[in-house]
Scaffold this motif. Structure first.
Motif, PDB file in Angstrom:
ATOM      1  N   LEU A   1     -32.535  -4.006 -22.085  1.00 14.77           N
ATOM      2  CA  LEU A   1     -33.239  -2.789 -21.685  1.00 14.77           C
ATOM      3  C   LEU A   1     -34.739  -3.079 -21.659  1.00 14.77           C
ATOM      4  O   LEU A   1     -35.218  -4.018 -22.289  1.00 14.77           O
ATOM      5  CB  LEU A   1     -32.937  -1.643 -22.654  1.00 14.77           C
ATOM      6  N   LYS A   2     -35.474  -2.216 -20.938  1.00 16.38           N
ATOM      7  CA  LYS A   2     -36.909  -2.425 -20.819  1.00 16.38           C
ATOM      8  C   LYS A   2     -37.636  -1.390 -21.678  1.00 16.38           C
ATOM      9  O   LYS A   2     -37.614  -0.197 -21.372  1.00 16.38           O
ATOM     10  CB  LYS A   2     -37.324  -2.321 -19.356  1.00 16.38           C
ATOM     11  N   THR A   3     -38.222  -1.873 -22.767  1.00 17.44           N
ATOM     12  CA  THR A   3     -38.901  -0.963 -23.692  1.00 17.44           C
ATOM     13  C   THR A   3     -40.418  -1.014 -23.519  1.00 17.44           C
ATOM     14  O   THR A   3     -41.141  -0.312 -24.220  1.00 17.44           O
ATOM     15  CB  THR A   3     -38.542  -1.299 -25.145  1.00 17.44           C
TER      16      THR A   3
ATOM     17  N   ARG B   1     -44.606   0.548 -25.808  1.00 14.45           N
ATOM     18  CA  ARG B   1     -43.479   0.500 -26.752  1.00 14.45           C
ATOM     19  C   ARG B   1     -43.846   1.289 -28.008  1.00 14.45           C
ATOM     20  O   ARG B   1     -44.186   0.721 -29.046  1.00 14.45           O
ATOM     21  CB  ARG B   1     -43.175  -0.970 -27.078  1.00 14.45           C
TER      22      ARG B   1
ATOM     23  N   VAL C   1     -39.994   5.216 -28.413  1.00 11.79           N
ATOM     24  CA  VAL C   1     -39.255   4.349 -27.484  1.00 11.79           C
ATOM     25  C   VAL C   1     -38.335   3.421 -28.277  1.00 11.79           C
ATOM     26  O   VAL C   1     -37.165   3.216 -27.923  1.00 11.79           O
ATOM     27  CB  VAL C   1     -40.234   3.529 -26.599  1.00 11.79           C
ATOM     28  N   VAL C   2     -38.859   2.897 -29.374  1.00 14.44           N
ATOM     29  CA  VAL C   2     -38.056   2.005 -30.216  1.00 14.44           C
ATOM     30  C   VAL C   2     -36.849   2.753 -30.781  1.00 14.44           C
ATOM     31  O   VAL C   2     -35.730   2.232 -30.808  1.00 14.44           O
ATOM     32  CB  VAL C   2     -38.916   1.409 -31.361  1.00 14.44           C
TER      33      VAL C   2
ATOM     34  N   PHE D   1     -34.254   3.026 -28.181  1.00 11.49           N
ATOM     35  CA  PHE D   1     -33.594   1.726 -28.007  1.00 11.49           C
ATOM     36  C   PHE D   1     -32.590   1.471 -29.127  1.00 11.49           C
ATOM     37  O   PHE D   1     -31.478   1.015 -28.882  1.00 11.49           O
ATOM     38  CB  PHE D   1     -34.633   0.604 -27.921  1.00 11.49           C
ATOM     39  N   ARG D   2     -32.993   1.776 -30.351  1.00 11.08           N
ATOM     40  CA  ARG D   2     -32.083   1.550 -31.493  1.00 11.08           C
ATOM     41  C   ARG D   2     -30.801   2.369 -31.328  1.00 11.08           C
ATOM     42  O   ARG D   2     -29.715   1.917 -31.669  1.00 11.08           O
ATOM     43  CB  ARG D   2     -32.767   1.934 -32.811  1.00 11.08           C
TER      44      ARG D   2
ATOM     45  N   GLU E   1     -33.743  -6.091 -25.905  1.00 12.58           N
ATOM     46  CA  GLU E   1     -34.822  -5.395 -25.203  1.00 12.58           C
ATOM     47  C   GLU E   1     -35.816  -6.404 -24.665  1.00 12.58           C
ATOM     48  O   GLU E   1     -35.836  -7.561 -25.103  1.00 12.58           O
ATOM     49  CB  GLU E   1     -35.525  -4.406 -26.135  1.00 12.58           C
TER      50      GLU E   1
ATOM     51  N   LEU F   1     -36.557   5.305 -21.918  1.00 15.90           N
ATOM     52  CA  LEU F   1     -35.793   4.057 -22.030  1.00 15.90           C
ATOM     53  C   LEU F   1     -35.433   3.618 -20.625  1.00 15.90           C
ATOM     54  O   LEU F   1     -34.805   4.364 -19.870  1.00 15.90           O
ATOM     55  CB  LEU F   1     -34.550   4.292 -22.889  1.00 15.90           C
ATOM     56  N   ASP F   2     -35.843   2.401 -20.292  1.00 13.64           N
ATOM     57  CA  ASP F   2     -35.718   1.928 -18.906  1.00 13.64           C
ATOM     58  C   ASP F   2     -34.789   0.711 -18.857  1.00 13.64           C
ATOM     59  O   ASP F   2     -34.489   0.113 -19.887  1.00 13.64           O
ATOM     60  CB  ASP F   2     -37.118   1.570 -18.401  1.00 13.64           C
TER      61      ASP F   2
END
Ligand SMILES: [Zn+2]
Length: 387
Positions: free
Chosen positions: A189-191, A307, A311-312, A315-316, A331, A351-352
């Motif tokens: 993923l892109k963070t 980031r 955002v983190v 992602f988590r 990521e 989240l990208d």
């Protein structure tokens, strides 16, 4: 509902059983060409996408555009009672491939991959969203939040007409999920995404005979060369700042001191504060040669996706959902920008790279890995249900 209570394995099993349906829908999507510059083509494809969403009971609103293709706003509420907020999902229906590309680059399946224009960026992602919603229904899950999907028509050409629509919807959303392609074969993923900007430098000098009386002239190409050298020194790889002069030109014939020259630069940055400082420096550029005049245009286009802790956290959450399916999820940061940069800049956790896994975007080798389609659709379903 917490991520843990989402039956990820059940969702994945369901989606795996529908893998060939996903490929069939992807084939239909890819065979309906939709180049950004071809309004009729994008509108035709938008119609196909809208029909799929209406079939699933979504409320579809057409956001009509004059020059670009129409955007689609698709709203869905799968919960009970009143929604506790809104999740925004971003995707684009345009591709970079001009109409007719299919004749030399047809949709095909081979080696566990689906090939064709826009498979990866991002018709595979559009397919995943539809199947993710199907899977949520099949699992009988009642999400807490309303989903708004924006299917925009001009992402590949800078999102000029979709940006206000994206920003309006983002302000009402608790999170933004972006279906741009994942990074690498592992589907990271892109963070973080760099922000982008551009500058155009126009130099005016004075022409003269290059041999007889060059001293009467002011050489615009010389001036530009000196300015470009200054631009070079703005590069700061450690801070993630790149300034690349990508286009330059000037002069008319070999024996005339040129009175015109121009250059364009591509600018990327990790932090918005750096971008503001760069803009300030660009605006402060002054002529170096006596008698030369310079004009600098441009500035920040897309702000960076930074980031942040939010955002983190997103992602988590995705990572833990993937783990429940027995999948590893990583990521990455990228220098490329997307519409996620706009939502992130408004402070909406973004989240990208949640779209397809594959390779070769914007090239004749563009493809998606078929096995990953159900996995990514399941991941999206899990996020939608648990956020
Ligand atoms: Zn894209």
């Amino acid at each position: 509902m917490s991520g843990k209570s989402v039956a990820m394995r059940q969702i994945l099993r369901d989606l795996r059983s529908r893998e060939s349906d996903m490929v069939r829908l992807l084939a239909r999507f890819v065979r309906c060409e939709s180049a950004s510059h071809d309004k009729a083509g994008v509108d035709r494809f938008g119609h196909v996408v809208a029909r799929e969403w209406r079939r699933r009971g979504a409320k579809v609103t057409l956001l009509r555009q004059v020059r670009r293709g129409n955007h689609l706003r698709t709203e869905m509420w799968l919960g009970t009672g009143r929604p506790a907020g809104q999740i925004l999902v971003l995707g684009h229906i345009d591709t970079v491939y001009p109409r007719g590309t299919l004749s030399c680059m047809p949709f095909r399946v081979s080696g566990g991959r689906a090939w064709g224009p826009g498979t990866f960026d991002m018709k595979g992602g559009l397919v995943m969203a539809l199947f993710a919603v199907d899977a949520l229904r099949a699992a009988g899950l009642a999400p807490r939040k309303r989903f708004v999907f924006l299917w925009t028509s001009d992402e590949e050409v800078g999102s000029a007409t979709s940006r206000p629509v994206i920003e309006r919807e983002a302000r009402k959303s608790d999170a933004a999920l972006v279906l741009e392609p994942a990074l690498g074969r592992e589907g990271r993923l892109k963070t973080a995404r760099k922000g982008t900007g551009g500058a155009e430098i126009l130099v005016t000098g004075r022409s003269a005979h290059a041999g007889i009386d060059p001293e009467k002239g002011v050489n615009a190409v010389h001036e530009l060369a000196l300015q470009i050298e200054r631009l070079m020194w703005l590069n700061n790889p450690r801070r993630g700042i790149t300034v690349q002069t990508t286009v330059m030109g000037g002069g008319t014939v070999a024996n005339v001191v040129p009175d015109q020259a121009r250059a364009e630069a591509d600018i990327r940055f990790v932090r918005l504060t750096d971008a503001r400082a760069l803009e300030h420096k660009l605006r402060g550029m002054r002529p170096i040669l006596k008698g030369a005049r310079i004009e600098v245009r441009g500035g920040v286009n897309r702000p960076p996706l930074e980031r942040t802790p939010a955002v983190v956290a997103l992602f988590r959450q995705a990572q833990s959902l993937a783990r429940e399916m027995g999948l590893a999820l990583g990521e990455a940061a990228t220098g490329g920008a997307s519409d996620g940069n706009f939502t992130a800049a408004l402070g909406v956790p973004t989240l990208d790279g949640l779209g397809a896994v594959g390779d070769g975007a914007h090239s004749p080798r563009e493809h998606v890995i078929i096995r990953a389609l159900p996995q990514r659709a399941a991941l999206l379903a899990g996020l939608l249900a648990s956020l």
